[in-house]
Design a protein around this motif. Structure first.
Motif, PDB file in Angstrom:
ATOM      1  N   GLY A   1     -43.874  44.830  14.507  1.00 30.21           N
ATOM      2  CA  GLY A   1     -43.784  46.101  13.101  1.00 30.21           C
ATOM      3  C   GLY A   1     -43.547  47.887  14.387  1.00 30.21           C
ATOM      4  O   GLY A   1     -44.082  47.390  15.477  1.00 30.21           O
ATOM      5  N   LYS A   2     -43.276  48.235  13.545  1.00 27.25           N
ATOM      6  CA  LYS A   2     -43.321  49.755  14.597  1.00 27.25           C
ATOM      7  C   LYS A   2     -44.373  49.960  14.680  1.00 27.25           C
ATOM      8  O   LYS A   2     -44.982  50.365  13.858  1.00 27.25           O
ATOM      9  CB  LYS A   2     -42.150  50.611  13.842  1.00 27.25           C
ATOM     10  N   ILE A   3     -44.285  50.728  15.599  1.00 28.41           N
ATOM     11  CA  ILE A   3     -45.555  51.657  15.962  1.00 28.41           C
ATOM     12  C   ILE A   3     -44.955  52.859  16.500  1.00 28.41           C
ATOM     13  O   ILE A   3     -43.817  52.879  17.399  1.00 28.41           O
ATOM     14  CB  ILE A   3     -46.479  50.607  16.653  1.00 28.41           C
ATOM     15  N   THR A   4     -44.998  54.197  16.041  1.00 29.41           N
ATOM     16  CA  THR A   4     -44.538  55.187  15.943  1.00 29.41           C
ATOM     17  C   THR A   4     -45.285  56.821  16.072  1.00 29.41           C
ATOM     18  O   THR A   4     -47.147  56.320  16.132  1.00 29.41           O
ATOM     19  CB  THR A   4     -43.726  55.109  15.213  1.00 29.41           C
ATOM     20  N   LEU A   5     -45.008  57.436  16.887  1.00 31.45           N
ATOM     21  CA  LEU A   5     -46.092  59.038  16.459  1.00 31.45           C
ATOM     22  C   LEU A   5     -44.668  60.102  17.026  1.00 31.45           C
ATOM     23  O   LEU A   5     -44.103  60.338  17.475  1.00 31.45           O
ATOM     24  CB  LEU A   5     -46.900  58.847  17.755  1.00 31.45           C
TER      25      LEU A   5
ATOM     26  N   VAL B   1     -51.089  69.921  21.775  1.00 29.33           N
ATOM     27  CA  VAL B   1     -51.743  71.716  22.287  1.00 29.33           C
ATOM     28  C   VAL B   1     -51.535  71.994  20.693  1.00 29.33           C
ATOM     29  O   VAL B   1     -51.562  71.807  19.824  1.00 29.33           O
ATOM     30  CB  VAL B   1     -50.006  72.496  22.565  1.00 29.33           C
ATOM     31  N   ALA B   2     -52.360  72.747  20.357  1.00 28.71           N
ATOM     32  CA  ALA B   2     -53.000  73.768  19.288  1.00 28.71           C
ATOM     33  C   ALA B   2     -52.005  73.993  18.391  1.00 28.71           C
ATOM     34  O   ALA B   2     -50.841  74.678  19.032  1.00 28.71           O
ATOM     35  CB  ALA B   2     -54.350  74.542  19.254  1.00 28.71           C
ATOM     36  N   GLY B   3     -52.549  73.285  17.282  1.00 21.83           N
ATOM     37  CA  GLY B   3     -51.159  74.213  16.307  1.00 21.83           C
ATOM     38  C   GLY B   3     -50.191  72.469  16.086  1.00 21.83           C
ATOM     39  O   GLY B   3     -49.953  72.119  14.628  1.00 21.83           O
ATOM     40  N   ASP B   4     -50.146  71.642  17.099  1.00 25.67           N
ATOM     41  CA  ASP B   4     -49.744  70.797  16.948  1.00 25.67           C
ATOM     42  C   ASP B   4     -50.244  69.757  15.414  1.00 25.67           C
ATOM     43  O   ASP B   4     -51.697  69.406  15.305  1.00 25.67           O
ATOM     44  CB  ASP B   4     -49.858  69.785  17.445  1.00 25.67           C
ATOM     45  N   LYS B   5     -49.291  68.791  14.325  1.00 24.41           N
ATOM     46  CA  LYS B   5     -49.546  67.877  13.493  1.00 24.41           C
ATOM     47  C   LYS B   5     -48.473  66.354  14.135  1.00 24.41           C
ATOM     48  O   LYS B   5     -47.760  66.296  14.393  1.00 24.41           O
ATOM     49  CB  LYS B   5     -48.826  68.536  12.201  1.00 24.41           C
ATOM     50  N   LEU B   6     -49.872  65.748  14.025  1.00 23.51           N
ATOM     51  CA  LEU B   6     -49.120  64.266  14.682  1.00 23.51           C
ATOM     52  C   LEU B   6     -49.668  63.413  13.876  1.00 23.51           C
ATOM     53  O   LEU B   6     -50.644  63.145  12.746  1.00 23.51           O
ATOM     54  CB  LEU B   6     -50.719  63.715  15.427  1.00 23.51           C
ATOM     55  N   GLU B   7     -48.003  62.653  13.118  1.00 21.90           N
ATOM     56  CA  GLU B   7     -48.526  61.731  12.707  1.00 21.90           C
ATOM     57  C   GLU B   7     -48.160  60.478  12.964  1.00 21.90           C
ATOM     58  O   GLU B   7     -47.140  60.160  13.930  1.00 21.90           O
ATOM     59  CB  GLU B   7     -47.400  62.022  11.364  1.00 21.90           C
ATOM     60  N   CYS B   8     -48.675  59.168  12.604  1.00 19.44           N
ATOM     61  CA  CYS B   8     -48.367  58.067  13.683  1.00 19.44           C
ATOM     62  C   CYS B   8     -48.697  56.724  12.640  1.00 19.44           C
ATOM     63  O   CYS B   8     -49.295  56.643  11.170  1.00 19.44           O
ATOM     64  CB  CYS B   8     -50.324  57.885  14.354  1.00 19.44           C
ATOM     65  N   GLU B   9     -47.747  56.291  12.486  1.00 21.64           N
ATOM     66  CA  GLU B   9     -48.112  54.604  11.353  1.00 21.64           C
ATOM     67  C   GLU B   9     -47.644  53.818  12.353  1.00 21.64           C
ATOM     68  O   GLU B   9     -46.582  53.693  13.326  1.00 21.64           O
ATOM     69  CB  GLU B   9     -46.587  54.981  10.514  1.00 21.64           C
ATOM     70  N   VAL B  10     -48.205  52.643  11.885  1.00 19.83           N
ATOM     71  CA  VAL B  10     -47.869  51.471  12.204  1.00 19.83           C
ATOM     72  C   VAL B  10     -47.622  50.788  10.870  1.00 19.83           C
ATOM     73  O   VAL B  10     -47.627  50.351   9.643  1.00 19.83           O
ATOM     74  CB  VAL B  10     -49.159  49.791  12.871  1.00 19.83           C
TER      75      VAL B  10
ATOM     76  N   LYS C   1     -41.139  65.275  14.900  1.00 17.11           N
ATOM     77  CA  LYS C   1     -40.479  64.986  15.897  1.00 17.11           C
ATOM     78  C   LYS C   1     -40.894  63.540  16.634  1.00 17.11           C
ATOM     79  O   LYS C   1     -42.231  63.771  16.907  1.00 17.11           O
ATOM     80  CB  LYS C   1     -39.969  65.727  16.760  1.00 17.11           C
ATOM     81  N   LEU C   2     -40.092  62.552  17.006  1.00 16.34           N
ATOM     82  CA  LEU C   2     -40.006  61.248  17.150  1.00 16.34           C
ATOM     83  C   LEU C   2     -40.863  61.324  18.538  1.00 16.34           C
ATOM     84  O   LEU C   2     -39.936  61.650  19.194  1.00 16.34           O
ATOM     85  CB  LEU C   2     -39.039  60.172  16.779  1.00 16.34           C
ATOM     86  N   ARG C   3     -41.736  61.126  18.818  1.00 17.42           N
ATOM     87  CA  ARG C   3     -42.487  61.099  20.396  1.00 17.42           C
ATOM     88  C   ARG C   3     -42.694  59.390  20.658  1.00 17.42           C
ATOM     89  O   ARG C   3     -41.914  59.354  21.958  1.00 17.42           O
ATOM     90  CB  ARG C   3     -43.217  61.635  20.518  1.00 17.42           C
ATOM     91  N   GLN C   4     -42.904  58.876  20.120  1.00 14.78           N
ATOM     92  CA  GLN C   4     -43.556  57.214  20.777  1.00 14.78           C
ATOM     93  C   GLN C   4     -42.892  56.453  19.681  1.00 14.78           C
ATOM     94  O   GLN C   4     -42.690  56.351  17.799  1.00 14.78           O
ATOM     95  CB  GLN C   4     -45.004  57.201  20.923  1.00 14.78           C
ATOM     96  N   ASP C   5     -42.621  55.548  19.527  1.00 15.62           N
ATOM     97  CA  ASP C   5     -41.380  54.667  19.191  1.00 15.62           C
ATOM     98  C   ASP C   5     -40.944  52.828  19.284  1.00 15.62           C
ATOM     99  O   ASP C   5     -40.577  53.003  21.078  1.00 15.62           O
ATOM    100  CB  ASP C   5     -40.051  55.356  18.913  1.00 15.62           C
TER     101      ASP C   5
END
Length: 208
Positions: free
Chosen positions: A130-134, A184-193, A139-143
Protein backbone atom coordinates in the motif's frame (compact mmCIF):
# COMPACT_ATOMS: atom_id res chain seq x y z
CA UNK A 1 2.26 4.90 25.05
CA UNK A 2 5.06 3.15 26.93
CA UNK A 3 8.04 3.40 24.60
CA UNK A 4 8.62 4.52 21.02
CA UNK A 5 11.07 2.40 19.04
CA UNK A 6 12.18 3.48 15.57
CA UNK A 7 13.80 1.35 12.89
CA UNK A 8 16.59 3.07 11.00
CA UNK A 9 17.01 2.75 7.23
CA UNK A 10 14.37 0.17 6.33
CA UNK A 11 13.63 1.17 2.72
CA UNK A 12 16.33 0.58 0.08
CA UNK A 13 15.85 3.90 -1.72
CA UNK A 14 16.16 5.83 1.56
CA UNK A 15 19.35 3.93 2.44
CA UNK A 16 20.75 4.88 -0.95
CA UNK A 17 19.81 8.54 -0.62
CA UNK A 18 21.56 8.59 2.78
CA UNK A 19 24.64 6.91 1.29
CA UNK A 20 24.54 3.86 3.57
CA UNK A 21 24.97 0.09 3.12
CA UNK A 22 21.63 -1.53 2.25
CA UNK A 23 22.81 -4.98 3.38
CA UNK A 24 23.12 -4.17 7.06
CA UNK A 25 20.76 -5.77 9.64
CA UNK A 26 18.10 -3.59 11.28
CA UNK A 27 19.02 -1.18 14.04
CA UNK A 28 16.92 0.88 16.40
CA UNK A 29 16.74 4.14 18.27
CA UNK A 30 14.13 5.46 20.70
CA UNK A 31 12.05 8.58 21.22
CA UNK A 32 10.36 9.62 24.48
CA UNK A 33 6.69 8.72 24.79
CA UNK A 34 5.72 12.36 25.26
CA UNK A 35 7.23 13.28 21.86
CA UNK A 36 3.93 12.31 20.20
CA UNK A 37 1.94 15.09 18.50
CA UNK A 38 -1.67 14.16 17.57
CA UNK A 39 -3.34 14.57 14.20
CA UNK A 40 -4.10 18.24 13.53
CA UNK A 41 -1.44 19.40 15.97
CA UNK A 42 1.35 21.92 15.62
CA UNK A 43 5.03 21.05 15.94
CA UNK A 44 7.14 23.95 17.22
CA UNK A 45 10.27 24.26 15.11
CA UNK A 46 12.98 22.85 17.40
CA UNK A 47 15.97 24.69 18.79
CA UNK A 48 19.61 24.20 17.75
CA UNK A 49 18.89 23.20 14.13
CA UNK A 50 18.54 24.73 10.70
CA UNK A 51 17.80 21.41 8.99
CA UNK A 52 14.79 19.50 10.37
CA UNK A 53 13.64 16.71 8.05
CA UNK A 54 10.35 14.80 7.77
CA UNK A 55 10.23 10.98 7.56
CA UNK A 56 6.77 9.43 7.08
CA UNK A 57 6.39 5.95 8.60
CA UNK A 58 3.97 3.10 9.26
CA UNK A 59 3.35 2.98 13.02
CA UNK A 60 2.68 -0.31 14.85
CA UNK A 61 1.06 -0.35 18.31
CA UNK A 62 1.44 -3.44 20.50
CA UNK A 63 -1.21 -4.99 22.76
CA UNK A 64 1.20 -7.59 24.18
CA UNK A 65 4.84 -8.52 23.88
CA UNK A 66 7.54 -10.62 25.42
CA UNK A 67 11.10 -11.67 24.78
CA UNK A 68 12.38 -13.64 21.80
CA UNK A 69 9.04 -13.54 19.98
CA UNK A 70 9.00 -15.89 16.98
CA UNK A 71 8.31 -14.22 13.63
CA UNK A 72 5.27 -16.46 13.18
CA UNK A 73 3.77 -15.17 16.47
CA UNK A 74 4.67 -11.50 16.10
CA UNK A 75 1.41 -10.34 14.50
CA UNK A 76 -0.48 -11.70 17.53
CA UNK A 77 1.12 -8.90 19.59
CA UNK A 78 -0.21 -6.07 17.42
CA UNK A 79 -3.21 -3.95 18.48
CA UNK A 80 -3.28 -1.72 15.44
CA UNK A 81 -1.61 0.65 13.03
CA UNK A 82 -1.28 4.36 12.26
CA UNK A 83 0.77 6.76 10.19
CA UNK A 84 3.49 8.80 11.84
CA UNK A 85 6.41 11.11 11.17
CA UNK A 86 9.91 10.69 12.53
CA UNK A 87 11.09 14.30 12.67
CA UNK A 88 14.86 14.59 12.62
CA UNK A 89 17.31 17.40 13.34
CA UNK A 90 19.44 16.14 10.45
CA UNK A 91 22.42 18.43 11.00
CA UNK A 92 22.68 17.36 14.63
CA UNK A 93 22.13 13.68 13.80
CA UNK A 94 24.90 13.71 11.20
CA UNK A 95 27.27 15.57 13.51
CA UNK A 96 26.64 13.01 16.25
CA UNK A 97 27.07 10.12 13.82
CA UNK A 98 30.35 11.50 12.53
CA UNK A 99 31.65 11.76 16.11
CA UNK A 100 30.31 8.24 16.89
CA UNK A 101 28.05 9.74 19.55
CA UNK A 102 24.42 8.78 20.33
CA UNK A 103 21.66 10.09 18.07
CA UNK A 104 19.29 11.37 20.75
CA UNK A 105 20.03 15.05 20.14
CA UNK A 106 18.98 14.61 16.51
CA UNK A 107 16.06 12.23 16.98
CA UNK A 108 14.60 12.29 20.49
CA UNK A 109 13.67 15.95 20.90
CA UNK A 110 10.32 17.40 22.03
CA UNK A 111 7.39 16.99 19.58
CA UNK A 112 9.50 14.77 17.29
CA UNK A 113 6.95 11.96 16.80
CA UNK A 114 3.64 13.10 15.25
CA UNK A 115 1.21 10.17 15.10
CA UNK A 116 -2.22 9.81 13.56
CA UNK A 117 -5.17 7.94 15.08
CA UNK A 118 -4.55 4.25 15.76
CA UNK A 119 -6.84 1.87 13.93
CA UNK A 120 -7.29 -1.69 15.22
CA UNK A 121 -6.20 -4.75 13.26
CA UNK A 122 -9.89 -5.68 12.94
CA UNK A 123 -10.22 -2.69 10.59
CA UNK A 124 -6.87 -2.64 8.81
CA UNK A 125 -5.70 -6.25 8.79
CA UNK A 126 -1.90 -6.56 8.74
CA UNK A 127 -0.85 -4.34 5.82
CA UNK A 128 2.08 -5.61 3.76
CA UNK A 129 1.57 -3.36 0.74
CA UNK A 130 0.00 0.00 0.00
CA UNK A 131 1.11 3.54 -0.74
CA UNK A 132 2.91 5.52 1.94
CA UNK A 133 3.14 9.22 1.10
CA UNK A 134 3.95 12.65 2.49
CA UNK A 135 2.97 15.98 0.98
CA UNK A 136 4.44 19.31 2.05
CA UNK A 137 2.15 22.25 1.29
CA UNK A 138 0.31 20.05 -1.20
CA UNK A 139 3.45 18.93 -3.06
CA UNK A 140 4.27 15.21 -3.02
CA UNK A 141 7.68 14.59 -1.51
CA UNK A 142 7.71 11.01 -0.22
CA UNK A 143 6.02 8.31 -2.27
CA UNK A 144 6.72 4.68 -1.44
CA UNK A 145 4.97 1.38 -0.81
CA UNK A 146 4.91 -0.85 2.26
CA UNK A 147 6.08 -3.72 0.08
CA UNK A 148 9.44 -1.94 -0.11
CA UNK A 149 10.18 -2.58 3.57
CA UNK A 150 13.46 -4.48 3.84
CA UNK A 151 12.50 -5.93 7.22
CA UNK A 152 8.74 -6.50 7.50
CA UNK A 153 6.74 -5.86 10.65
CA UNK A 154 6.84 -9.41 12.11
CA UNK A 155 10.60 -9.56 11.50
CA UNK A 156 11.08 -6.20 13.22
CA UNK A 157 9.04 -7.26 16.27
CA UNK A 158 10.90 -10.55 16.53
CA UNK A 159 14.33 -8.97 16.11
CA UNK A 160 13.65 -6.13 18.56
CA UNK A 161 12.30 -8.58 21.16
CA UNK A 162 15.73 -10.24 21.20
CA UNK A 163 17.19 -6.96 22.48
CA UNK A 164 14.49 -5.73 24.88
CA UNK A 165 11.26 -7.06 26.35
CA UNK A 166 8.30 -5.68 24.41
CA UNK A 167 5.15 -4.76 26.33
CA UNK A 168 1.63 -3.54 25.59
CA UNK A 169 1.76 0.17 24.82
CA UNK A 170 5.02 -0.01 22.92
CA UNK A 171 5.01 1.82 19.59
CA UNK A 172 7.26 0.90 16.66
CA UNK A 173 7.95 3.28 13.79
CA UNK A 174 9.03 1.07 10.92
CA UNK A 175 11.22 3.25 8.70
CA UNK A 176 10.74 5.78 5.91
CA UNK A 177 10.80 5.67 2.11
CA UNK A 178 12.98 7.98 0.04
CA UNK A 179 12.18 11.66 -0.43
CA UNK A 180 13.06 12.95 3.03
CA UNK A 181 13.64 16.70 2.97
CA UNK A 182 13.79 19.78 5.13
CA UNK A 183 10.66 21.31 6.60
CA UNK A 184 10.33 24.83 8.00
CA UNK A 185 7.92 26.88 10.07
CA UNK A 186 4.64 27.38 8.23
CA UNK A 187 4.76 24.06 6.38
CA UNK A 188 1.70 21.79 6.35
CA UNK A 189 2.62 18.10 6.27
CA UNK A 190 -0.03 15.66 5.06
CA UNK A 191 0.72 11.95 5.34
CA UNK A 192 -1.16 8.82 4.38
CA UNK A 193 -0.68 5.07 4.53
CA UNK A 194 -3.13 3.37 2.21
CA UNK A 195 -5.69 1.36 4.16
CA UNK A 196 -4.35 2.60 7.50
CA UNK A 197 -5.00 6.31 7.89
CA UNK A 198 -3.91 9.90 7.53
CA UNK A 199 -2.00 12.46 9.56
CA UNK A 200 -1.75 16.22 9.16
CA UNK A 201 0.47 18.50 11.22
CA UNK A 202 1.72 22.07 10.86
CA UNK A 203 5.24 23.19 11.62
CA UNK A 204 5.01 26.19 13.89
CA UNK A 205 7.49 28.88 14.92
CA UNK A 206 10.14 28.08 17.52
CA UNK A 207 9.14 28.24 21.16
CA UNK A 208 10.43 31.27 23.04
Amino acid sequence: VRRIWCVGRNYIEHIREMGQDERLPPFYFAKPADAIVPDGGTVPYPSLTKDMHHEVELVVALKSGGRNIPVAKANDCIWGYAVGIDLTRRDLQIASRDLKRPWEIGKAFDHSAPCGPLRPVSETGHPTKGKITLKCNGKLRQDGDLNQLIWNVPEIISNLSEMVELVAGDIIMTGTPSGVAATVAGDKLECEVEGVGKLTVTIGPPLK
